[in-house]
Design a protein around this motif. Structure first.
Motif, PDB file in Angstrom:
ATOM      1  N   LEU A  99       0.816  -1.218   0.000  1.00  0.00           N
ATOM      2  CA  LEU A  99       0.000   0.000   0.000  1.00  0.00           C
ATOM      3  C   LEU A  99       0.845   1.262   0.000  1.00  0.00           C
ATOM      4  O   LEU A  99       0.325   2.365  -0.090  1.00  0.00           O
ATOM      5  N   GLY A 100       2.177   1.110   0.145  1.00  0.00           N
ATOM      6  CA  GLY A 100       3.044   2.286   0.167  1.00  0.00           C
ATOM      7  C   GLY A 100       3.747   2.426   1.492  1.00  0.00           C
ATOM      8  O   GLY A 100       3.872   1.460   2.241  1.00  0.00           O
ATOM      9  N   TRP A 101       4.221   3.625   1.771  1.00  0.00           N
ATOM     10  CA  TRP A 101       5.029   3.851   2.973  1.00  0.00           C
ATOM     11  C   TRP A 101       4.158   4.079   4.192  1.00  0.00           C
ATOM     12  O   TRP A 101       3.875   5.205   4.569  1.00  0.00           O
ATOM     13  N   PHE A 102       3.722   3.011   4.809  1.00  0.00           N
ATOM     14  CA  PHE A 102       2.934   3.114   6.031  1.00  0.00           C
ATOM     15  C   PHE A 102       3.584   2.265   7.119  1.00  0.00           C
ATOM     16  O   PHE A 102       4.523   1.521   6.851  1.00  0.00           O
ATOM     17  N   HIS A 103       3.077   2.360   8.326  1.00  0.00           N
ATOM     18  CA  HIS A 103       3.456   1.474   9.438  1.00  0.00           C
ATOM     19  C   HIS A 103       3.304   0.027   8.948  1.00  0.00           C
ATOM     20  O   HIS A 103       2.417  -0.262   8.132  1.00  0.00           O
ATOM     21  N   PRO A 104       4.174  -0.900   9.461  1.00  0.00           N
ATOM     22  CA  PRO A 104       4.084  -2.288   8.963  1.00  0.00           C
ATOM     23  C   PRO A 104       2.707  -2.947   9.135  1.00  0.00           C
ATOM     24  O   PRO A 104       2.368  -3.855   8.374  1.00  0.00           O
ATOM     25  N   ASN A 105       1.926  -2.498  10.109  1.00  0.00           N
ATOM     26  CA  ASN A 105       0.593  -3.098  10.289  1.00  0.00           C
ATOM     27  C   ASN A 105      -0.471  -2.204   9.665  1.00  0.00           C
ATOM     28  O   ASN A 105      -1.113  -1.415  10.364  1.00  0.00           O
ATOM     29  N   ILE A 118     -17.067   2.718   0.539  1.00  0.00           N
ATOM     30  CA  ILE A 118     -15.977   3.585   1.007  1.00  0.00           C
ATOM     31  C   ILE A 118     -14.658   2.835   0.877  1.00  0.00           C
ATOM     32  O   ILE A 118     -14.617   1.602   0.846  1.00  0.00           O
ATOM     33  N   GLN A 119     -13.569   3.630   0.801  1.00  0.00           N
ATOM     34  CA  GLN A 119     -12.223   3.074   0.813  1.00  0.00           C
ATOM     35  C   GLN A 119     -11.485   3.737   1.965  1.00  0.00           C
ATOM     36  O   GLN A 119     -11.587   4.950   2.164  1.00  0.00           O
ATOM     37  N   LEU A 120     -10.772   2.923   2.739  1.00  0.00           N
ATOM     38  CA  LEU A 120     -10.097   3.463   3.916  1.00  0.00           C
ATOM     39  C   LEU A 120      -8.788   2.708   4.130  1.00  0.00           C
ATOM     40  O   LEU A 120      -8.750   1.493   3.994  1.00  0.00           O
ATOM     41  N   ILE A 121      -7.721   3.440   4.404  1.00  0.00           N
ATOM     42  CA  ILE A 121      -6.451   2.801   4.773  1.00  0.00           C
ATOM     43  C   ILE A 121      -6.168   3.179   6.218  1.00  0.00           C
ATOM     44  O   ILE A 121      -6.260   4.360   6.589  1.00  0.00           O
ATOM     45  N   ALA A 122      -5.867   2.191   7.050  1.00  0.00           N
ATOM     46  CA  ALA A 122      -5.594   2.475   8.455  1.00  0.00           C
ATOM     47  C   ALA A 122      -4.457   1.609   8.975  1.00  0.00           C
ATOM     48  O   ALA A 122      -4.229   0.503   8.478  1.00  0.00           O
ATOM     49  N   SER A 123      -3.749   2.132   9.975  1.00  0.00           N
ATOM     50  CA  SER A 123      -2.621   1.417  10.568  1.00  0.00           C
ATOM     51  C   SER A 123      -2.909   1.107  12.021  1.00  0.00           C
ATOM     52  O   SER A 123      -3.549   1.887  12.721  1.00  0.00           O
ATOM     53  N   SER A 124      -2.395  -0.049  12.463  1.00  0.00           N
ATOM     54  CA  SER A 124      -2.486  -0.420  13.868  1.00  0.00           C
ATOM     55  C   SER A 124      -1.116  -0.153  14.477  1.00  0.00           C
ATOM     56  O   SER A 124      -0.132  -0.785  14.119  1.00  0.00           O
TER      57      SER A 124
ATOM     58  N   SER B 162       5.371  -1.432  19.850  1.00  0.00           N
ATOM     59  CA  SER B 162       4.887  -2.336  18.807  1.00  0.00           C
ATOM     60  C   SER B 162       5.993  -3.298  18.384  1.00  0.00           C
ATOM     61  O   SER B 162       7.082  -2.871  17.997  1.00  0.00           O
ATOM     62  N   GLY B 163       5.715  -4.596  18.479  1.00  0.00           N
ATOM     63  CA  GLY B 163       6.691  -5.596  18.073  1.00  0.00           C
ATOM     64  C   GLY B 163       7.011  -5.499  16.592  1.00  0.00           C
ATOM     65  O   GLY B 163       8.137  -5.738  16.171  1.00  0.00           O
ATOM     66  N   ALA B 164       6.023  -5.114  15.796  1.00  0.00           N
ATOM     67  CA  ALA B 164       6.234  -4.971  14.355  1.00  0.00           C
ATOM     68  C   ALA B 164       7.163  -3.802  14.067  1.00  0.00           C
ATOM     69  O   ALA B 164       7.900  -3.790  13.097  1.00  0.00           O
ATOM     70  N   ALA B 165       7.134  -2.783  14.927  1.00  0.00           N
ATOM     71  CA  ALA B 165       7.996  -1.620  14.720  1.00  0.00           C
ATOM     72  C   ALA B 165       9.340  -1.779  15.430  1.00  0.00           C
ATOM     73  O   ALA B 165      10.377  -1.424  14.878  1.00  0.00           O
TER      74      ALA B 165
END
Lengths: 222, 293
Positions: A99-105, A118-124, B162-165
């Motif tokens: 999806l690009g440069w985001f948090h790994p989750n 709707i379209q939504l991108i979210a990070s945990s 975060s373990g992933a980070a």
């Protein structure tokens, strides 16, 4: 600072096994449902990074589905989300994506009701904390921790001033406000987080007073 | 009032002549507009969930959802009852409680993420064991959860949980530091000693990679929770004895972040490297999910 409350650290109370991959995923699904604001009939999840590698082991798939079904992190029914989805006629699919440069989750959610999508991108981000990164192609950021207004409207002079005056007149303090638009005078989304609980009365008066407003959604995570 | 770094948190406590938990309580009141009674009530509710998850696996063996792990909390409890142990039984009990929480978690049961689900055993492990000792009031223990929260906030905002980070050091390491801090405050240590406990506990976790077998929060997460509960108790005792973290705790937190950023992706919660990549790790993955696709 991303973490503000003692309960960001001690909590949430949640069904295991992973705060980022299970609780965070429930919250992302739940936010998507609230933004859609209607009964969902189909959902597609595009997972990247650690989400993509380990989603089955962490129950991330069940957790995302559970959120879309309206369940919360504490719900003992999270592990049964696939069965509940089948019973309620919600179809779904999972796939991996970059999806690009985001948090790994990070996950992209494509959620459809009978009428809308709707379209939504979210990070945990860890510890169950989540952040929306993109909504309907626009780079809007919000977490849903505070009562949040998602306002779909047409970009036009005076919009922000009308919103802020109306909120102020009704006793609301704006904690965060951001407007993103596709182009000048084009489709726009304003995200507004407030400190006080949002009431139906306020939503009704926003809808009747502000002409360029098309759709109002309220998001609040648990 | 706010704090971003540990030294700021300690300075606030010292200048107001209050505990770190009281600083956290005041900040929470200010930030959320809730009363201290409401905040403590919510903490008490979380402690109740923690206690249930800590006792469940000690009372009867629990299996994980995948079937790969479980029953260890119960084994340790039975071993304690035989009465011939190297580590003091009260300390081993903290280990069994921590194992229990992690086993409940792996069974998709209800736990409190502290700071994350993967590291959720450590704080309840030590807190329920000292509750059992009868030396501390329940209210004081609930209050100490705010000390743990304050330390966790500093780590989460200046490094990562975060373990992933940031790898396992960001989860189990942070939880160990939080638990050690809570214990020092219950043990009547000074805010400075709370800081040193954080530094000592975190230093002992630096470099810990996140390498779960099959990507499941089971191997090695569960035993790490058990063993690190004992590390937290030991770090608290060290700090109360007057041992200092020569590298200031804030610098330890900073370097944890730097180490996390240098860790390869395979060792950050992807279930690819480390223990997950061993022949047995791969075989167990296949036994749960079938041949990798």
């Amino acid at each position: 600072m991303k973490y503000h409350s003692a309960f960001d650290i001690i909590g949430p109370i949640m069904v295991g096994p992973s705060s980022s991959h299970t609780a965070g995923a429930v919250r992302i699904g739940n936010i998507a449902r609230q933004v859609l604001g209607e009964e969902p009939v189909h959902v597609t999840f595009h997972l990247m990074g650690s989400f993509a590698e380990t989603y089955r082991g962490h129950g991330t798939d069940l957790a995302l589905l559970a959120g879309v079904l309206g369940l919360t992190t504490e719900s003992e029914q999270v592990p049964d989300a696939d069965r509940i989805a089948a019973a309620s006629g919600l179809t779904y699919g999972f796939s991996q994506a970059n999806l690009g440069w985001f948090h790994p989750n990070t996950v992209e959610v494509l959620l459809k009701s009978k009428q809308h999508s709707i379209q939504l991108i979210a990070s945990s981000l860890g510890g169950g904390k989540v952040e929306v990164q993109e909504l309907d192609g626009l780079p809007v950021k919000f977490s849903g921790e505070k009562p949040t207004l998602i306002l779909y409207h047409i970009d036009q002079r005076g919009f922000i001033s009308m919103i802020s005056r109306l909120l102020d007149a009704n006793g609301y303090n704006i904690a965060r406000l951001a407007l993103e638009r596709s182009r000048r005078k084009g489709a726009a989304i304003t995200v507004c987080e407030v400190d006080e609980e949002l009431t139906d009365d306020l939503i009704a008066s926003l809808a009747t007073t502000i002409p360029m407003l098309k759709t109002i959604r309220v998001v609040k995570t648990f | 009032m706010s704090f971003q770094y540990l030294h700021e948190l300690i300075a606030l406590a010292e200048s107001r002549k209050v505990s770190i938990a009281q600083v956290m309580l005041a900040v929470e009141e200010e930030q959320t507009g809730r009363t201290s009674e409401q905040i403590l009530q919510q903490m008490e509710k979380q402690f109740t969930v923690m206690e249930a998850s800590a006792r469940k696996g000690v009372e009867q063996p629990i299996r994980s959802r995948s079937g790969l792990t479980g029953g260890d909390a119960y084994l340790v409890k039975e071993y304690i009852e035989k009465g011939d142990t190297f580590v003091a039984p009260s300390t081993l009990r903290a280990m069994s409680y921590a194992l229990s929480v992690s086993e409940v978690n792996a069974g998709m049961g209800c736990i409190v993420a502290t700071p994350t689900a993967g590291a959720a055993g450590i704080l309840p492990g030590v807190l329920i064991s000292i509750l059992d000792s009868g030396k501390y009031r329940r209210e004081a223990i609930v209050m100490s959860m705010l000390t743990a929260a304050a330390v966790g906030l500093v780590i989460a905002n200046s490094a990562s949980i975060s373990g992933a980070a940031g790898g396992c050091q960001a989860e189990v390491g942070s939880a160990t530091a939080m638990a050690a801090a809570a214990l020092v405050e219950i043990g009547k240590g000074t805010p400075q000693q709370v800081g040193h406990a954080v530094g000592l506990a975190l230093k002992n976790s630096l470099g810990l990679v996140c390498d779960p077998v099959g990507g499941l929060v089971e191997i090695p997460c569960i035993i790490r929770n058990g063993l690190h509960a004992i590390t937290a108790l030991a770090a608290a005792d060290m700090a109360l004895a007057g041992v200092k973290s020569v590298i200031p705790p804030d610098e330890v937190i900073q370097v944890m972040q730097a180490i996390g950023q240098e860790m390869p992706l395979s060792l950050r919660e992807t279930g690819i490297g480390g223990l997950a990549s061993t022949p047995t790790g791969k075989r167990l993955r296949e036994s749960v999910f079938g041949k990798s696709d």
